[in-house]
Motif scaffolding. Sequence first.
Motif, PDB file in Angstrom:
ATOM      1  N   ARG A  14       1.800  -7.649   0.034  1.00  0.00           N
ATOM      2  CA  ARG A  14       2.285  -7.852  -1.119  1.00  0.00           C
ATOM      3  C   ARG A  14       2.353  -6.807  -2.150  1.00  0.00           C
ATOM      4  N   VAL A  15       0.828  -6.425  -2.546  1.00  0.00           N
ATOM      5  CA  VAL A  15       0.587  -5.402  -3.193  1.00  0.00           C
ATOM      6  C   VAL A  15       0.875  -3.990  -2.875  1.00  0.00           C
ATOM      7  N   ARG A  16       0.667  -3.754  -1.653  1.00  0.00           N
ATOM      8  CA  ARG A  16       1.295  -2.423  -1.413  1.00  0.00           C
ATOM      9  C   ARG A  16       2.671  -2.141  -1.545  1.00  0.00           C
ATOM     10  N   GLU A  17       3.462  -3.229  -1.131  1.00  0.00           N
ATOM     11  CA  GLU A  17       4.729  -3.202  -1.360  1.00  0.00           C
ATOM     12  C   GLU A  17       5.492  -3.014  -2.546  1.00  0.00           C
ATOM     13  N   ARG A  18       4.970  -3.754  -3.692  1.00  0.00           N
ATOM     14  CA  ARG A  18       5.087  -3.636  -4.870  1.00  0.00           C
ATOM     15  C   ARG A  18       4.696  -2.439  -5.777  1.00  0.00           C
ATOM     16  N   ILE A  19       3.462  -1.870  -5.252  1.00  0.00           N
ATOM     17  CA  ILE A  19       3.080  -0.681  -5.959  1.00  0.00           C
ATOM     18  C   ILE A  19       3.794   0.316  -5.202  1.00  0.00           C
ATOM     19  N   VAL A  48       0.723  -7.770 -10.000  1.00  0.00           N
ATOM     20  CA  VAL A  48       1.781  -7.662  -8.780  1.00  0.00           C
ATOM     21  C   VAL A  48       1.403  -9.062  -7.952  1.00  0.00           C
ATOM     22  N   ILE A  49       0.288  -9.485  -8.039  1.00  0.00           N
ATOM     23  CA  ILE A  49       0.265 -11.007  -7.441  1.00  0.00           C
ATOM     24  C   ILE A  49       0.974 -11.981  -8.088  1.00  0.00           C
ATOM     25  N   LEU A  50       1.034 -11.873  -9.539  1.00  0.00           N
ATOM     26  CA  LEU A  50       1.868 -12.758 -10.342  1.00  0.00           C
ATOM     27  C   LEU A  50       3.365 -12.450 -10.577  1.00  0.00           C
ATOM     28  N   ALA A  51       3.759 -11.463  -9.801  1.00  0.00           N
ATOM     29  CA  ALA A  51       4.940 -11.005  -9.713  1.00  0.00           C
ATOM     30  C   ALA A  51       5.595 -10.258 -10.877  1.00  0.00           C
ATOM     31  N   ARG A  52       4.488  -9.710 -11.661  1.00  0.00           N
ATOM     32  CA  ARG A  52       5.026  -9.155 -12.799  1.00  0.00           C
ATOM     33  C   ARG A  52       4.941  -7.583 -12.399  1.00  0.00           C
TER      34      ARG A  52
END
Length: 88
Positions: A14-19, A48-52
């Motif tokens: 999820r972090v890689r996708e958002r970053i 990123v974990i908190l969808a910010r």
Amino acid sequence: MGSSAWEARAIGSRVRERIGGLPGGRELLELAALREDVDLVGGAVRDVILARTPRELDVVVGGDAIALAGRLAAMLGTEARVHERFGT
């Protein structure tokens, strides 16, 4: 695979996708994939974990951080700036 290992992989994905969707994020991930000494740290991970949306991407580099910054800047069509006092 234990649940904690699965959760860690899910969070990492999820972090890689958002970053990757952030300005410069795809290029940073591309460079980091070539090394084992680059980690994302600080508020960006939390955001990123908190969808910010993170305001900045802080990384820690075990090797030559200035060289990594230079390569990233070149990929982005700009120049890296080094803080003289702190060498960052």
